[in-house]
Design a protein around this motif. Structure first.
Motif, PDB file in Angstrom:
ATOM      1  N   ASP A   1      29.217  31.923  38.839  1.00  0.00           N
ATOM      2  CA  ASP A   1      30.828  32.992  38.330  1.00  0.00           C
ATOM      3  C   ASP A   1      29.792  34.611  38.025  1.00  0.00           C
ATOM      4  N   MET A   2      29.554  33.317  36.698  1.00  0.00           N
ATOM      5  CA  MET A   2      28.852  34.819  35.694  1.00  0.00           C
ATOM      6  C   MET A   2      27.632  35.499  36.765  1.00  0.00           C
ATOM      7  N   ASP A   3      26.666  34.945  37.299  1.00  0.00           N
ATOM      8  CA  ASP A   3      25.599  35.566  38.411  1.00  0.00           C
ATOM      9  C   ASP A   3      26.485  37.219  39.441  1.00  0.00           C
ATOM     10  N   THR A   4      27.530  36.244  39.805  1.00  0.00           N
ATOM     11  CA  THR A   4      28.492  36.836  40.601  1.00  0.00           C
ATOM     12  C   THR A   4      28.961  38.341  39.814  1.00  0.00           C
ATOM     13  N   LEU A   5      29.148  38.083  38.497  1.00  0.00           N
ATOM     14  CA  LEU A   5      29.970  39.190  37.252  1.00  0.00           C
ATOM     15  C   LEU A   5      28.750  40.359  37.269  1.00  0.00           C
ATOM     16  N   ARG A   6      27.120  39.501  36.951  1.00  0.00           N
ATOM     17  CA  ARG A   6      26.430  40.350  36.845  1.00  0.00           C
ATOM     18  C   ARG A   6      25.643  41.427  38.046  1.00  0.00           C
ATOM     19  N   ARG A   7      26.394  40.440  39.232  1.00  0.00           N
ATOM     20  CA  ARG A   7      25.193  41.280  40.342  1.00  0.00           C
ATOM     21  C   ARG A   7      26.619  42.633  40.435  1.00  0.00           C
ATOM     22  N   SER A   8      27.782  42.197  40.424  1.00  0.00           N
ATOM     23  CA  SER A   8      28.555  43.499  40.447  1.00  0.00           C
ATOM     24  C   SER A   8      29.247  44.245  39.023  1.00  0.00           C
ATOM     25  N   LEU A   9      28.509  44.022  38.426  1.00  0.00           N
ATOM     26  CA  LEU A   9      28.621  45.473  37.289  1.00  0.00           C
ATOM     27  C   LEU A   9      27.332  46.055  37.015  1.00  0.00           C
ATOM     28  N   GLU A  10      25.854  45.688  37.936  1.00  0.00           N
ATOM     29  CA  GLU A  10      25.211  46.572  38.481  1.00  0.00           C
ATOM     30  C   GLU A  10      25.191  47.195  39.897  1.00  0.00           C
ATOM     31  N   THR A  11      26.119  46.812  40.645  1.00  0.00           N
ATOM     32  CA  THR A  11      26.818  47.944  41.028  1.00  0.00           C
ATOM     33  C   THR A  11      26.976  49.594  40.672  1.00  0.00           C
ATOM     34  N   GLY A  12      27.752  49.660  39.603  1.00  0.00           N
ATOM     35  CA  GLY A  12      27.870  50.045  38.984  1.00  0.00           C
ATOM     36  C   GLY A  12      29.162  51.091  39.531  1.00  0.00           C
ATOM     37  N   HIS A  13      29.980  50.446  40.277  1.00  0.00           N
ATOM     38  CA  HIS A  13      31.371  50.221  41.209  1.00  0.00           C
ATOM     39  C   HIS A  13      32.748  50.258  40.606  1.00  0.00           C
ATOM     40  N   ASP A  14      33.271  50.196  38.899  1.00  0.00           N
ATOM     41  CA  ASP A  14      33.333  49.840  38.424  1.00  0.00           C
ATOM     42  C   ASP A  14      34.699  50.818  38.416  1.00  0.00           C
ATOM     43  N   GLN A  15      34.431  52.152  38.772  1.00  0.00           N
ATOM     44  CA  GLN A  15      35.138  53.484  38.520  1.00  0.00           C
ATOM     45  C   GLN A  15      36.384  52.671  39.633  1.00  0.00           C
ATOM     46  N   ARG A  16      36.071  52.210  40.611  1.00  0.00           N
ATOM     47  CA  ARG A  16      37.264  51.796  42.022  1.00  0.00           C
ATOM     48  C   ARG A  16      38.469  50.611  41.636  1.00  0.00           C
ATOM     49  N   ILE A  17      37.712  49.538  40.485  1.00  0.00           N
ATOM     50  CA  ILE A  17      38.514  49.068  40.183  1.00  0.00           C
ATOM     51  C   ILE A  17      40.137  49.677  39.907  1.00  0.00           C
ATOM     52  N   ARG A  18      41.056  49.342  40.137  1.00  0.00           N
ATOM     53  CA  ARG A  18      42.668  49.611  40.273  1.00  0.00           C
ATOM     54  C   ARG A  18      43.097  48.108  40.019  1.00  0.00           C
ATOM     55  N   SER A  19      43.219  47.118  39.701  1.00  0.00           N
ATOM     56  CA  SER A  19      44.414  45.899  39.698  1.00  0.00           C
ATOM     57  C   SER A  19      43.195  45.358  39.631  1.00  0.00           C
ATOM     58  N   LEU A  20      44.460  43.991  38.873  1.00  0.00           N
ATOM     59  CA  LEU A  20      43.804  42.351  38.745  1.00  0.00           C
ATOM     60  C   LEU A  20      44.135  41.387  38.847  1.00  0.00           C
ATOM     61  N   VAL A  21      43.397  40.961  40.080  1.00  0.00           N
ATOM     62  CA  VAL A  21      44.542  39.622  41.063  1.00  0.00           C
ATOM     63  C   VAL A  21      43.725  37.780  40.130  1.00  0.00           C
ATOM     64  N   SER A  22      44.935  37.280  39.270  1.00  0.00           N
ATOM     65  CA  SER A  22      44.403  36.380  38.556  1.00  0.00           C
ATOM     66  C   SER A  22      44.962  35.225  39.376  1.00  0.00           C
ATOM     67  N   ARG A  23      43.979  33.773  39.261  1.00  0.00           N
ATOM     68  CA  ARG A  23      44.968  32.566  40.154  1.00  0.00           C
ATOM     69  C   ARG A  23      45.185  33.100  41.489  1.00  0.00           C
ATOM     70  N   GLN A  24      45.267  32.888  42.223  1.00  0.00           N
ATOM     71  CA  GLN A  24      45.066  33.444  43.229  1.00  0.00           C
ATOM     72  C   GLN A  24      44.391  34.257  44.179  1.00  0.00           C
ATOM     73  N   ALA A  25      43.838  34.147  45.839  1.00  0.00           N
ATOM     74  CA  ALA A  25      43.035  34.852  46.166  1.00  0.00           C
ATOM     75  C   ALA A  25      43.498  36.851  46.938  1.00  0.00           C
ATOM     76  N   ALA A  26      42.652  37.306  46.362  1.00  0.00           N
ATOM     77  CA  ALA A  26      42.529  39.207  46.428  1.00  0.00           C
ATOM     78  C   ALA A  26      43.158  39.233  47.816  1.00  0.00           C
ATOM     79  N   ARG A  27      44.073  39.959  48.454  1.00  0.00           N
ATOM     80  CA  ARG A  27      44.542  40.872  49.847  1.00  0.00           C
ATOM     81  C   ARG A  27      43.521  41.910  49.935  1.00  0.00           C
ATOM     82  N   ALA A  28      42.284  42.334  49.265  1.00  0.00           N
ATOM     83  CA  ALA A  28      41.726  42.877  50.169  1.00  0.00           C
ATOM     84  C   ALA A  28      40.221  43.076  49.386  1.00  0.00           C
ATOM     85  N   PRO A  29      39.005  43.593  49.921  1.00  0.00           N
ATOM     86  CA  PRO A  29      37.914  43.756  49.450  1.00  0.00           C
ATOM     87  C   PRO A  29      37.981  43.757  47.785  1.00  0.00           C
ATOM     88  N   ALA A  30      37.255  42.636  46.670  1.00  0.00           N
ATOM     89  CA  ALA A  30      37.223  42.901  45.927  1.00  0.00           C
ATOM     90  C   ALA A  30      36.116  43.130  44.440  1.00  0.00           C
TER      91      ALA A  30
END
Length: 155
Positions: free
Chosen positions: A120-149
């Motif tokens: 998961d740390m590797d996945t988070l690192r890759r997400s941070l590298e995209t620079g697309h963090d301005q697209r974040i709109r919600s936090l989904v915890s302990r369940q599957a996301a309903r849209a691309p995350a």
């Protein structure tokens, strides 16, 4: 809860805020706090995910601000830091959590419960590298996301 050292940062903060009736200074494991519902939580150390307790005890309309990122050892100091990370604000809403990036931020990284498995740390690192963090709109915890995350981990 642990007690603070006389003259230490928590003791100084407690003294500085002694006149504020609506603020309580607690020196304890940050991931184990708060013990009751609160309006706001400000995390002053980097984490790879919000602690479950922070989300659970956030009142409706309450806000959680934290530095999110992947830790690495500092080049010259014996501490872990977030070189590539972001500030994240999470707001508890009626049906879940709204979230938004506060932009790229370097920070000192925490130790303890708010860490992720290596995959998961590797996945988070890759997400941070995209620079697309301005697209974040919600936090989904302990369940599957309903849209691309932007990031989806084991938990």
């Amino acid at each position: 809860m642990t007690s603070w050292r006389p003259g230490g940062p928590a003791a100084r903060l407690h003294g500085n805020l002694a006149g504020a009736a609506n603020i309580e200074v607690i020196c304890a494991d940050g991931a184990a706090q708060p013990e009751f519902p609160v309006d706001a939580i400000y995390v002053n150390f980097g984490v790879a995910r919000p602690a479950e307790r922070w989300l659970h005890h956030l009142k409706p309309g309450g806000r959680l601000v934290l530095p999110l990122g992947v830790p690495q050892m500092h080049a010259t100091l014996p501490v872990r830091v977030i070189e590539q990370g972001m500030g994240l604000m999470i707001t508890r809403e009626h049906a879940g959590f709204a979230a938004r990036s506060l932009g790229a931020k370097p920070f000192v990284f925490a130790q303890g419960a708010a860490e992720l498995p290596d995959a998961d740390m590797d996945t988070l690192r890759r997400s941070l590298e995209t620079g697309h963090d301005q697209r974040i709109r919600s936090l989904v915890s302990r369940q599957a996301a309903r849209a691309p995350a932007w990031f989806a981990g084991k938990d």
